[in-house]
Design a protein around this motif. Structure first.
Motif, short mmCIF file in Angstrom:
data_model
loop_
_atom_site.label_atom_id
_atom_site.label_comp_id
_atom_site.label_asym_id
_atom_site.label_seq_id
_atom_site.Cartn_x
_atom_site.Cartn_y
_atom_site.Cartn_z
N THR A 70 0.82 -1.14 0.12
CA THR A 70 -0.02 -0.25 -0.04
C THR A 70 0.94 1.17 -0.14
N GLU A 71 1.83 1.05 0.80
CA GLU A 71 2.89 2.48 0.78
C GLU A 71 3.55 2.54 -0.61
N GLU A 72 3.80 1.66 -1.26
CA GLU A 72 4.37 1.66 -2.68
C GLU A 72 3.19 2.23 -3.63
N LEU A 73 1.91 1.96 -3.49
CA LEU A 73 0.86 2.48 -4.26
C LEU A 73 0.59 3.97 -3.95
N ILE A 74 0.82 4.23 -2.58
CA ILE A 74 0.24 5.59 -2.02
C ILE A 74 1.25 6.46 -2.77
N ASN A 75 2.70 6.28 -2.50
CA ASN A 75 3.70 7.06 -3.13
C ASN A 75 3.78 7.10 -4.58
N SER A 76 2.97 6.23 -5.39
CA SER A 76 3.09 6.33 -6.63
C SER A 76 2.03 7.18 -7.23
N SER A 77 1.18 7.82 -6.28
CA SER A 77 0.04 8.57 -6.58
C SER A 77 0.33 10.06 -6.82
N LYS A 78 -0.10 10.90 -7.47
CA LYS A 78 0.27 12.26 -7.50
C LYS A 78 -0.39 13.17 -6.87
N TRP A 113 -13.34 8.49 -4.42
CA TRP A 113 -13.12 8.53 -2.85
C TRP A 113 -12.75 10.02 -2.30
N PRO A 114 -13.08 10.27 -1.35
CA PRO A 114 -12.43 11.60 -0.44
C PRO A 114 -11.14 11.22 -0.29
N LEU A 115 -10.01 11.60 -0.70
CA LEU A 115 -8.62 11.31 -0.72
C LEU A 115 -8.07 11.69 0.41
N VAL A 231 -10.08 6.82 -8.26
CA VAL A 231 -8.91 6.07 -8.18
C VAL A 231 -8.94 4.82 -8.96
N TYR A 232 -7.77 4.78 -9.67
CA TYR A 232 -7.77 3.68 -10.45
C TYR A 232 -6.39 2.79 -10.12
N LEU A 233 -6.42 1.60 -10.06
CA LEU A 233 -5.20 0.65 -9.93
C LEU A 233 -4.51 0.32 -11.34
N MET A 234 -3.43 0.59 -11.64
CA MET A 234 -2.77 0.19 -12.87
C MET A 234 -1.88 -0.61 -12.58
N LEU A 235 -1.88 -1.71 -13.45
CA LEU A 235 -0.83 -2.89 -13.57
C LEU A 235 -0.28 -2.74 -14.99
N LYS A 236 1.09 -2.66 -15.00
CA LYS A 236 1.80 -2.30 -16.13
C LYS A 236 3.27 -3.28 -16.15
N LYS A 245 -7.85 10.50 -11.23
CA LYS A 245 -8.42 11.50 -12.10
C LYS A 245 -9.58 12.21 -11.61
N ASN A 246 -9.85 13.19 -12.29
CA ASN A 246 -10.99 14.01 -11.97
C ASN A 246 -10.83 14.45 -10.60
N VAL A 247 -9.94 15.22 -10.29
CA VAL A 247 -9.58 15.75 -8.88
C VAL A 247 -10.52 16.99 -8.71
#
Length: 273
Positions: A70-78, A113-115, A231-236, A245-247
């Motif tokens: 989760t920490e990795e995902l959170i840090n990837s978000s702008k 979500w409320p972020l 919120v989107y989870l991207m796996l690449k 998106k749409n903040v």
């Protein structure tokens, strides 16, 4: 609906991914740290935790600790992510990396979500709501008459948001956490003062005076800004990231009572009030 998103995300990942596997991430125990009191409590405000005839539940809301994934995902978000419920959902879902996922790409929508909540102002109102009046007429007396606080009827003191917003419960949690961190006060959106609650502190009513001892429930006025986003989870390939998106942002305020505290005001008057 959001409480089912964790299971839905796990199911989607299981169907979509043939190489990475989905598993439940081990939940970390939240750290229970005592917030330092930064707001000075006036002498007229007394703690009634021991005397309160209604035992309010302890409102302990420690910050939820994200797992490594989760920490990795959170840090990837702008966009900053602080919503405890979203962090809890991400804690419950994880994706194993594999060297054979080259060229793989998937995007999973996790909902709006409320972020995060950004606090702008936190100010106490020590006389937020009057909860009790103790009275004695000493106009015919020849000496001081002593009175003390006795709660005559049970009183429920509620706070809340000052405007309607989407996902109000999530917003309240984030505002409560921020206000508690900033003030160090025991805050809760509801507190109850039980009938018969007493305090031994004495107030003297002089002769030829009427005495009024007023009790008030204090509260904190919290103001700031809540940020929403899709919120989107991207796996690449082997990469995993959160895309928002749409903040949008919205100003919001709240009244949050101080639990198990009463503010007192004493008046000795020649005439009835």
């Amino acid at each position: 609906m959001k409480k089912y998103l964790s299971a839905l995300v796990a199911g989607l990942l299981f169907m979509l991914l043939s190489l990475p596997s989905v598993h439940a991430a081990e939940k970390q125990e939240p750290k229970k740290e005592q917030a330092k009191q930064t707001v000075k409590i006036p002498n007229s405000v007394l703690n009634i935790t021991k005397e309160n005839t209604y035992p309010n539940p302890t409102n302990d809301m420690p910050t939820l600790q994200p797992s490594e994934f989760t920490e990795e995902l959170i840090n990837s978000s702008k966009v900053k992510i602080e919503n405890p419920d979203l962090i809890r959902m991400l804690n419950e879902t994880s994706v194993n990396s594999t060297p054979f996922a080259i060229g793989y790409r998937a995007i999973i929508y996790l909902g709006q979500w409320p972020l995060n909540y950004e606090s702008a102002e936190t100010s106490p109102n020590w006389e937020y709501q009057k909860i009790n009046t103790n009275y004695f007429d000493n106009r015919g007396g020849k000496a001081n008459y002593q009175i003390h606080y006795v709660q005559e009827a049970q009183k429920v003191v509620k706070g809340g948001l000052t405007a309607k917003v989407q996902d109000a419960d999530d917003v309240q949690k984030m505002m409560l956490l921020k206000a508690s961190e900033k003030t160090g006060l025991p805050l809760a959106f509801q507190t109850i003062i039980g009938a018969g609650t007493k305090k031994d502190q004495i107030y003297n009513i002089p002769p030829k005076r009427l005495g009024y001892l007023y009790g008030y429930a204090p509260a904190v006025n919290e103001k700031g800004k809540v940020t929403y986003g899709e919120v989107y989870l991207m796996l690449k390939g082997n990469k995993k990231m959160i895309i928002v998106k749409n903040v949008t942002s919205q100003g919001i305020g709240a009244w949050i009572p101080v639990q198990d505290h009463v503010s007192f005001g004493f008046v000795a008057s020649e005439r009835p009030r």
